[in-house]
Design an enzyme around this catalytic site. Structure first.
Site, mmCIF file in Angstrom:
data_model
loop_
_atom_site.group_PDB
_atom_site.id
_atom_site.type_symbol
_atom_site.label_atom_id
_atom_site.label_comp_id
_atom_site.label_asym_id
_atom_site.label_seq_id
_atom_site.Cartn_x
_atom_site.Cartn_y
_atom_site.Cartn_z
ATOM 1 N N CYS A 111 7.610 -3.735 -10.825
ATOM 2 C CA CYS A 111 8.764 -3.006 -9.907
ATOM 3 C C CYS A 111 9.541 -4.115 -9.585
ATOM 4 O O CYS A 111 10.629 -3.925 -9.014
ATOM 5 C CB CYS A 111 8.008 -2.601 -8.600
ATOM 6 S SG CYS A 111 6.945 -1.119 -8.966
ATOM 7 N N HIS A 252 13.287 -2.636 -3.220
ATOM 8 C CA HIS A 252 12.483 -1.867 -4.417
ATOM 9 C C HIS A 252 12.091 -0.371 -3.444
ATOM 10 O O HIS A 252 11.750 -0.606 -2.318
ATOM 11 C CB HIS A 252 11.231 -2.469 -4.770
ATOM 12 C CG HIS A 252 10.522 -1.624 -5.513
ATOM 13 N ND1 HIS A 252 10.749 -0.437 -6.387
ATOM 14 C CD2 HIS A 252 9.043 -1.241 -5.268
ATOM 15 C CE1 HIS A 252 9.670 0.114 -6.971
ATOM 16 N NE2 HIS A 252 8.725 -0.312 -6.014
ATOM 17 N N ASN A 282 9.261 6.778 -6.563
ATOM 18 C CA ASN A 282 9.033 5.313 -7.056
ATOM 19 C C ASN A 282 9.429 5.169 -8.629
ATOM 20 O O ASN A 282 8.423 5.623 -9.079
ATOM 21 C CB ASN A 282 8.055 4.473 -6.468
ATOM 22 C CG ASN A 282 7.715 3.213 -7.051
ATOM 23 O OD1 ASN A 282 8.462 2.823 -7.844
ATOM 24 N ND2 ASN A 282 6.663 2.735 -6.488
HETATM 25 N N1 ACO Z 1 -2.141 14.484 -0.240
HETATM 26 C C1 ACO Z 1 -3.092 14.992 0.517
HETATM 27 N N2 ACO Z 1 -3.890 13.925 1.076
HETATM 28 C C2 ACO Z 1 -3.999 12.741 0.376
HETATM 29 C C3 ACO Z 1 -3.319 12.612 -0.701
HETATM 30 C C4 ACO Z 1 -2.223 13.313 -1.050
HETATM 31 N N3 ACO Z 1 -1.399 13.351 -2.010
HETATM 32 N N4 ACO Z 1 -3.402 11.134 -1.129
HETATM 33 C C5 ACO Z 1 -4.386 10.667 -0.192
HETATM 34 N N5 ACO Z 1 -4.667 11.678 0.883
HETATM 35 C C6 ACO Z 1 -5.751 11.927 1.720
HETATM 36 C C7 ACO Z 1 -6.796 10.832 1.286
HETATM 37 O O1 ACO Z 1 -7.762 11.418 0.360
HETATM 38 C C8 ACO Z 1 -7.511 10.404 2.775
HETATM 39 O O2 ACO Z 1 -8.370 11.659 3.128
HETATM 40 P P1 ACO Z 1 -9.615 11.182 3.717
HETATM 41 O O3 ACO Z 1 -8.936 10.602 5.184
HETATM 42 O O4 ACO Z 1 -10.174 12.470 4.221
HETATM 43 O O5 ACO Z 1 -10.426 10.251 3.207
HETATM 44 C C9 ACO Z 1 -6.422 10.577 3.739
HETATM 45 O O6 ACO Z 1 -5.306 11.111 3.010
HETATM 46 C C10 ACO Z 1 -5.563 9.001 3.728
HETATM 47 O O7 ACO Z 1 -5.509 8.094 2.662
HETATM 48 P P2 ACO Z 1 -5.106 6.826 2.774
HETATM 49 O O8 ACO Z 1 -5.401 6.360 1.348
HETATM 50 O O9 ACO Z 1 -5.561 6.217 3.789
HETATM 51 O O10 ACO Z 1 -3.453 7.146 2.968
HETATM 52 P P3 ACO Z 1 -2.459 6.183 3.421
HETATM 53 O O11 ACO Z 1 -1.629 6.397 4.543
HETATM 54 O O12 ACO Z 1 -2.748 4.733 3.088
HETATM 55 O O13 ACO Z 1 -1.314 6.721 2.486
HETATM 56 C C11 ACO Z 1 -0.380 5.595 0.136
HETATM 57 C C12 ACO Z 1 -1.563 6.335 0.794
HETATM 58 C C13 ACO Z 1 0.930 6.706 0.525
HETATM 59 C C14 ACO Z 1 -0.340 5.448 -1.023
HETATM 60 C C15 ACO Z 1 -0.032 4.455 1.142
HETATM 61 O O14 ACO Z 1 -1.253 3.499 1.008
HETATM 62 C C16 ACO Z 1 1.122 3.706 0.360
HETATM 63 O O15 ACO Z 1 2.304 3.939 0.372
HETATM 64 N N6 ACO Z 1 0.694 2.570 -0.141
HETATM 65 C C17 ACO Z 1 1.757 1.808 -0.902
HETATM 66 C C18 ACO Z 1 1.773 2.059 -2.325
HETATM 67 C C19 ACO Z 1 2.697 1.993 -3.269
HETATM 68 O O16 ACO Z 1 3.801 2.027 -2.669
HETATM 69 N N7 ACO Z 1 2.774 2.030 -4.182
HETATM 70 C C20 ACO Z 1 3.874 2.029 -5.357
HETATM 71 C C21 ACO Z 1 3.381 1.245 -6.589
HETATM 72 S S1 ACO Z 1 3.420 -0.361 -6.246
HETATM 73 C C22 ACO Z 1 5.154 -0.806 -5.844
HETATM 74 O O17 ACO Z 1 5.743 -0.079 -6.119
HETATM 75 C C23 ACO Z 1 5.156 -2.096 -5.346
#
Ligand code: ACO
Length: 325
Positions: A111, A252, A282
């Site tokens: 990215c 980004h 993204n």
């Molecule tokens: N829909 C519904 N529920 C979901 C989903 C979904 N798509 N995805 C995860 N969940 C659930 C999980 O299973 C979990 O359930 P549980 O509590 O019963 O176990 C709950 O939601 C919370 O999951 P978390 O992983 O704690 O959710 P979080 O608030 O961390 O959000 C996310 C996840 C959106 C991926 C976040 O961590 C994030 O944005 N991280 C950054 C990642 C990123 O931007 N990556 C891009 C690629 S890298 C880059 O571009 C630099």
């Protein structure tokens, strides 16, 4: 002499996939995706390829700069989802647009790729090796995303953005970039296993391994909200600018919550952080150039204003570039 962005372009696949469309085959909801990421829809390739999107973005960037393909000295393409491992995407673009006088190669900084391409091309131009460059970020991530993994597939989209850069009185003022390979496995695409007739078990068709990407979302989140403000502060020191001097931060587009947190940590108003993640998700290396193109074409960037671009991604890689537009 400096290096300036003289033209921008972007290209998107025609098909728009909404969160509701994903609800149709995954246990997720529009509400969850919007709330956690800020994403409402993304463009997904059906007939388009990484090369076709990249070439279209490049043609538009050249048109915007008033240049012809044969004027181009250098093409650097940033991608983690090329059509082929080799020949590289940049060579495919060269052939597609007819930039017969250019040299061409790819970089993989995920990215942060477009930013690293911009910094590399700027260094070439400033040392006098080339007069101009086409830099491109292009991805068809939909082919490497696991569409059964709701924690990652909802984040990504396909698209391409490009910029034509060349010698000018002012432009890129300072560059800052870095990497932390020891944290590489928080976001990775599965490896290609060593398998050949000399390995135990020989070379079997089944032993292919997964080719999908895998991510520890919370680790990526933590990395982004700590590393990006630090990179931005460092580039501001190099540029000799106060943070309040900056008109726009073009970041980004990984997650709207990441961008809100970065704005807060820097103590800067959110209006200075334009976003298009709601419509595109993204797109890895394509995010920054697509956003730049939208800001440029809609007249939101004024010549002479101060911009800071910042990218971060798998590797882990990160960087920031200070530019007078
Ligand atoms: N829909 C519904 N529920 C979901 C989903 C979904 N798509 N995805 C995860 N969940 C659930 C999980 O299973 C979990 O359930 P549980 O509590 O019963 O176990 C709950 O939601 C919370 O999951 P978390 O992983 O704690 O959710 P979080 O608030 O961390 O959000 C996310 C996840 C959106 C991926 C976040 O961590 C994030 O944005 N991280 C950054 C990642 C990123 O931007 N990556 C891009 C690629 S890298 C880059 O571009 C630099």
């Amino acid at each position: 002499m400096a290096t300036r962005i003289l033209g921008t372009g972007s290209a998107m696949p025609e098909r728009i996939v909404t969160n509701k469309d994903i609800e149709g085959f995954l246990d997720t909801s529009d509400e969850w995706i919007r709330e956690r990421t800020g994403i409402g829809s993304r463009h997904i390739a059906i007939t388009e390829t990484t090369t076709s999107l990249a070439a279209e973005a490049c043609r538009k960037a050249l048109e915007d700069a008033g240049k012809k393909p044969e004027d181009v000295d250098l093409i650097i393409a940033a991608t983690v989802s090329p059509d082929y491992t080799f020949p590289c995407l940049a060579c495919q673009i060269q052939a597609e647009i007819g930039a017969e006088n250019a040299t061409a190669y790819d970089i993989n900084a995920a990215c942060a790729g477009f930013l690293f391409a911009l910094n590399s091309a700027t260094a070439y131009i400033e040392c006098g090796m080339y007069k101009n460059a086409l830099i491109v970020g292009a991805e068809v991530l939909s082919k490497i995303v696991d569409w059964n993994d709701r924690t990652s597939c909802i984040l990504f989209g396909d698209g391409a953005g490009a910029a034509f850069i060349g010698e000018a009185e002012e432009g890129v003022v300072a560059m800052e970039q870095g990497a932390n390979g020891s944290k590489g496995m928080v976001l990775f695409r599965h490896e290609t296993p060593v398998q050949n007739p000399f390995c135990e078990g020989g070379q079997s068709a089944e032993h292919q391994g997964s080719s999908f990407l895998e991510m520890n979302g919370q680790e990526v989140f933590r990395f982004a909200v700590s590393q990006v403000p630090e990179s931005i502060q460092k580039v501001l020191v190099k540029a000799g600018w106060e943070i309040s001097d900056v008109d726009h931060f073009v970041l980004h587009q990984a997650n709207a919550r990441i961008i809100h947190t970065i704005a807060k940590r820097l103590g800067e108003p959110e209006e200075k952080f334009p976003m298009n993640i709601e419509r595109y998700g993204n797109m890895s290396s394509a995010c920054i150039p697509v956003l730049l193109d939208e800001l440029n074409k809609s007249g939101q960037l004024k010549r002479g204003e101060k911009l800071v671009l910042s990218g971060f991604g798998a590797g882990l890689t990160y960087g920031a570039t200070a530019i007078i537009w």
